[in-house]
Design a protein around this motif. Structure first.
Motif, PDB file in Angstrom:
ATOM      1  N   GLY A 271       0.807  -1.208   0.000  1.00  5.96           N
ATOM      2  CA  GLY A 271       0.000   0.000   0.000  1.00  5.96           C
ATOM      3  C   GLY A 271       0.843   1.261   0.000  1.00  5.96           C
ATOM      4  O   GLY A 271       2.072   1.218  -0.116  1.00  5.96           O
ATOM      5  N   PHE A 272       0.168   2.393   0.142  1.00  2.73           N
ATOM      6  CA  PHE A 272       0.838   3.688   0.050  1.00  2.73           C
ATOM      7  C   PHE A 272       0.539   4.536   1.280  1.00  2.73           C
ATOM      8  O   PHE A 272      -0.471   4.356   1.964  1.00  2.73           O
ATOM      9  CB  PHE A 272       0.391   4.421  -1.214  1.00  2.73           C
ATOM     10  N   PRO A 287       5.260   4.527  -1.456  1.00  5.73           N
ATOM     11  CA  PRO A 287       5.063   3.146  -1.010  1.00  5.73           C
ATOM     12  C   PRO A 287       5.448   2.959   0.453  1.00  5.73           C
ATOM     13  O   PRO A 287       6.457   3.499   0.911  1.00  5.73           O
ATOM     14  CB  PRO A 287       6.001   2.343  -1.927  1.00  5.73           C
ATOM     15  N   LYS A 288       4.669   2.186   1.168  1.00  6.39           N
ATOM     16  CA  LYS A 288       4.984   1.852   2.550  1.00  6.39           C
ATOM     17  C   LYS A 288       6.171   0.893   2.586  1.00  6.39           C
ATOM     18  O   LYS A 288       6.276  -0.003   1.753  1.00  6.39           O
ATOM     19  CB  LYS A 288       3.774   1.207   3.220  1.00  6.39           C
ATOM     20  N   LEU A 293      13.531   8.841   1.095  1.00  9.32           N
ATOM     21  CA  LEU A 293      14.319   9.594   0.116  1.00  9.32           C
ATOM     22  C   LEU A 293      14.127   9.030  -1.286  1.00  9.32           C
ATOM     23  O   LEU A 293      13.832   9.777  -2.232  1.00  9.32           O
ATOM     24  CB  LEU A 293      15.799   9.566   0.510  1.00  9.32           C
ATOM     25  N   SER A 294      14.313   7.718  -1.438  1.00  8.02           N
ATOM     26  CA  SER A 294      14.173   7.110  -2.758  1.00  8.02           C
ATOM     27  C   SER A 294      12.755   7.285  -3.303  1.00  8.02           C
ATOM     28  O   SER A 294      12.570   7.556  -4.494  1.00  8.02           O
ATOM     29  CB  SER A 294      14.526   5.622  -2.695  1.00  8.02           C
ATOM     30  N   SER A 295      11.769   7.139  -2.428  1.00  3.03           N
ATOM     31  CA  SER A 295      10.377   7.290  -2.858  1.00  3.03           C
ATOM     32  C   SER A 295      10.097   8.698  -3.341  1.00  3.03           C
ATOM     33  O   SER A 295       9.400   8.897  -4.350  1.00  3.03           O
ATOM     34  CB  SER A 295       9.436   6.933  -1.707  1.00  3.03           C
ATOM     35  N   LEU A 296      10.633   9.715  -2.633  1.00  3.36           N
ATOM     36  CA  LEU A 296      10.450  11.098  -3.073  1.00  3.36           C
ATOM     37  C   LEU A 296      11.156  11.347  -4.404  1.00  3.36           C
ATOM     38  O   LEU A 296      10.622  12.044  -5.280  1.00  3.36           O
ATOM     39  CB  LEU A 296      10.969  12.058  -2.004  1.00  3.36           C
ATOM     40  N   LEU A 340      14.462  13.355  11.461  1.00  2.00           N
ATOM     41  CA  LEU A 340      14.271  12.163  10.643  1.00  2.00           C
ATOM     42  C   LEU A 340      15.289  12.117   9.510  1.00  2.00           C
ATOM     43  O   LEU A 340      15.387  13.044   8.707  1.00  2.00           O
ATOM     44  CB  LEU A 340      12.851  12.160  10.055  1.00  2.00           C
ATOM     45  N   LYS A 341      16.056  11.033   9.448  1.00  2.00           N
ATOM     46  CA  LYS A 341      16.972  10.804   8.330  1.00  2.00           C
ATOM     47  C   LYS A 341      16.199  10.045   7.251  1.00  2.00           C
ATOM     48  O   LYS A 341      15.976   8.844   7.360  1.00  2.00           O
ATOM     49  CB  LYS A 341      18.190   9.997   8.787  1.00  2.00           C
ATOM     50  N   ILE A 342      15.792  10.761   6.223  1.00  2.00           N
ATOM     51  CA  ILE A 342      14.876  10.159   5.256  1.00  2.00           C
ATOM     52  C   ILE A 342      15.555   9.122   4.361  1.00  2.00           C
ATOM     53  O   ILE A 342      14.871   8.333   3.702  1.00  2.00           O
ATOM     54  CB  ILE A 342      14.187  11.236   4.385  1.00  2.00           C
TER      55      ILE A 342
END
Length: 355
Positions: A271-272, A287-288, A293-296, A340-342
């Motif tokens: 899911g998201f 994505p959960k 970082l990669s998702s952004l 938070l370290k994204i």
């Protein structure tokens, strides 16, 4: 030499007074690619294969380069097809003017592939400010170094630093080094030479595809004085997590992970998640269970970042609300108003972060 340096200084002062630093750097580097008003630059002057898919690059540094202590990391920026890419590497001192950058090609790694396969002598790299807590000032009588794959690079820097500072004359140092095959072992001859010259240094190399001797309790049992031993470990996140568990009773323990290998994906997480970016005034779905970082980045958003392994803090931002999970060790964080370290955290619930 003094006269040349004085003339360069006068020229830099004159250039700086009549044009901005960007223009001044452009014209200075037409004369010498290492000259700059303010940039920390290094030129590749030698390239050598040291193991399978691994090269050693000798870098000539200009006067702006800040050298880290042995074991620290430098942000390294390269230009590929007209774009700047920054990655983090541990550099080993060679002499007063040169550093050594050892790079192993990573699958689908753009920068590591370019450095290993395409970089040439004469190419210019930019070096950032050094950082990292894995340093050679060891307060215990014993030091254990655990390295897997590319994790050997900060250990080589530490070993060389201990040699130069003569600490190897008094501190017992043991290196355990894991690679897939014998062809993957970098600097094996160097390690042999150090062990022959310093009675307090010993090393073991384990070949996981040949011996199946991954890090386990038997390696802890080899140590006679764990309570008097400082342990440094560097490798993939799974390796670093194992080291933290196995050597938790050491006098001091410092681990660094250079890639997400243990908790980077979780088949049970689907899911998201909605992420609200307060500075950008955007809410997007990612994505959960994957790196924030990669998702952004996959959404076309380019947050500031550096090492991508949770050390340099360049990607750190304030989390106003929401739950996250650390991809390196699986630790959950449900508290609001946290840094938070994204790069090494995934979203577990809807998030509000200061980006």
């Amino acid at each position: 030499m003094h006269a040349i340096e004085k003339r360069n200084s006068l020229f830099n002062s004159l250039a700086h007074s009549v044009m901005n630093s960007h223009d001044a750097n452009f014209w200075l580097q037409k004369i010498n690619p290492l000259w700059s008003i303010n940039q920390s630059l290094a030129k590749i002057v030698k390239k050598q294969i040291v193991a399978k898919d691994t090269v050693s690059l000798i870098l000539q540094c200009n006067r702006h380069v800040t050298r880290g202590v042995a074991g620290q990391h430098h942000p390294v920026t390269v230009d590929i097809a007209g774009r700047h890419y920054e990655r983090t590497y541990s550099l080993m001192p060679v002499d007063a003017d040169h550093l050594c950058l050892t790079v192993k090609k990573v699958d689908q790694g753009l920068v590591s592939s370019w450095l290993v396969e395409q970089s040439q002598t004469g190419d210019i790299l930019r070096l950032g400010q050094p950082y990292g807590e894995m340093q050679q000032s060891v307060a215990t009588p014993h030091l254990l170094l655990l390295a897997a794959g590319s994790g050997i690079t900060p250990m080589l820097s530490l070993i060389e630093g201990l040699c130069q500072s003569k600490q190897l004359n008094t501190t017992s140092v043991k290196l355990m080094y894991w690679v897939k095959t014998q062809a993957d072992a970098a600097y094996a001859e160097y390690l042999k030479e150090v062990s022959e010259n310093f009675a307090h240094f010993s090393y073991q190399i384990f070949y996981t595809q040949q011996q199946d001797q991954r890090l386990n309790q038997s390696h802890v049992d080899q140590l006679l004085a764990l309570g008097q031993t400082t342990v440094y470990a560097c490798g993939p996140s799974g390796f670093a997590a194992s080291a933290e568990s196995l050597f938790k009773d050491a006098a001091a323990l410092q681990t660094e992970a250079f890639s997400l290998s243990l908790f980077d994906t979780d088949a049970t997480e689907t899911g998201f998640i909605n992420v609200t970016l307060t500075q950008s005034n955007k809410t997007i779905a990612i994505p959960k269970g994957q790196s924030i970082l990669s998702s952004l980045e996959h959404q076309g958003i380019k947050p500031n970042h550096g090492c991508r392994m949770g050390i340099c803090n360049k990607c750190a931002c304030n989390k106003a609300q929401g739950a996250t999970k650390n991809l390196l060790n699986g630790a959950a964080n449900n508290e609001p108003t946290q840094l938070l370290k994204i790069c090494v955290n995934s979203a577990q619930s809807d998030l509000v972060i200061d980006l």
